[in-house]
Design an enzyme around this catalytic site. Structure first.
Site, mmCIF file in Angstrom:
data_model
loop_
_atom_site.group_PDB
_atom_site.id
_atom_site.type_symbol
_atom_site.label_atom_id
_atom_site.label_comp_id
_atom_site.label_asym_id
_atom_site.label_seq_id
_atom_site.Cartn_x
_atom_site.Cartn_y
_atom_site.Cartn_z
ATOM 1 C CG ASP A 143 85.217 2.532 -92.540
ATOM 2 O OD1 ASP A 143 84.552 3.157 -93.130
ATOM 3 O OD2 ASP A 143 86.501 2.222 -92.702
ATOM 4 C CB THR A 183 91.903 -1.750 -95.042
ATOM 5 O OG1 THR A 183 90.555 -1.910 -95.401
ATOM 6 C CG2 THR A 183 92.672 -1.601 -96.554
#
Length: 273
Positions: A64, A179
């Site tokens: 990510d 998150t």
């Protein structure tokens, strides 16, 4: 069609996959740019990331963090992520399916039929400065964290007082960023389909619970009680500001645009346990 490829720096697997994707796209008469670090790993010609905004699509290969690095330079260009990381909230494509999925997505974009999802970004502003847009979070903090550190602060939402006191700092996050740093500071997990901004105080002496407000609201954080404050956008480009200072945080354009298949949010969540 012009496609930029960004591979995770220092990851040979990512570089080799980038080379395979480059060859597959070139065989379809697609112009391919490699970022400079990937090009160096492959002994090829590379381009600065400041030029990638002009591409029709950007492929990010890695975790990510690599996706966010590409997004930092992408402007409104759609990004397609190949997941070589552990979780994968942003990168939807597995490396085994990468070539086929990327070719299908690029062909769909060429035909004007590709699915592109838009997710919000945030920007922090003072009277004299603005941050780079953040897809995950804006962090406002004191010069250092921990015992003897922190900063005095006040949080307002559209001018209405929410909280204040002394803390390490304040996180203002998007659903995408719920998150990330927000979760590590015990903030709530928010589904990406919810239009909200999360306000989360970091190690507050008193404080309030994390707050979710509508996406169109302005969150302002006023810092006092320290010589300086620091504002960080997605973990990058820390900006030191003289205190006292008021930082306004709000939705920014353009949004981050994600091409190709959608990540499975709940599958990624399962990898956190």
């Amino acid at each position: 069609m012009q496609v930029g490829i960004v591979a995770q720096k220092g990851n040979p697997r990512a570089a080799y996959l980038a080379d395979d994707v480059r060859e597959a796209l070139s065989d379809r008469d697609v112009t391919v740019w490699l970022d400079e670090a990937t090009a160096t790993a492959l002994d090829a010609d590379g381009y600065g990331m400041d030029r990638f905004e002009s591409c029709d699509c950007i492929v990010a290969i890695g975790g990510d963090g690599t996706f966010l690095y590409a997004a930092h330079h992408a402007g409104g260009t759609p990004i397609l992520g190949v997941n070589l990381g552990e979780v994968g909230f942003l990168n939807a494509i597995s490396p085994d399916d990468a070539e086929e999925a990327i070719l299908e997505t690029v062909e769909a974009l060429q035909a004007g039929e590709g699915t592109v999802r838009e997710v919000p970004r945030l920007v922090a502003r003072t009277d004299e400065w603005a941050s780079s847009p953040a897809a995950n979070e804006i962090v406002v903090q004191g010069p250092r964290r921990g015992r003897g550190g922190g900063v005095d602060y006040e949080i307002r939402v559209d001018g209405s007082l929410y909280s204040g006191g002394h803390a390490d700092g304040v996180i203002v996050a998007t659903p995408t960023g719920s998150t990330a740093y927000n979760l590590s500071e015990r903030g709530p997990i928010v589904h990406p389909g919810v239009d909200t901004i999360i306000v989360n105080e970091m190690v507050a002496e008193r404080g309030m619970p994390p707050l979710a407000v509508p996406l169109d609201r302005t969150v302002s954080v006023t810092l006092t009680g320290a010589e300086t404050g620091v504002v960080v956008s997605d973990g990058r480009d820390p900006k030191e500001l003289s205190v006292p200072v008021e930082i306004a945080i709000e939705r920014s354009g353009p949004p981050m645009r994600m091409a190709g298949p959608s990540p499975d949010f709940f599958e990624a969540l399962g990898k956190l346990s």
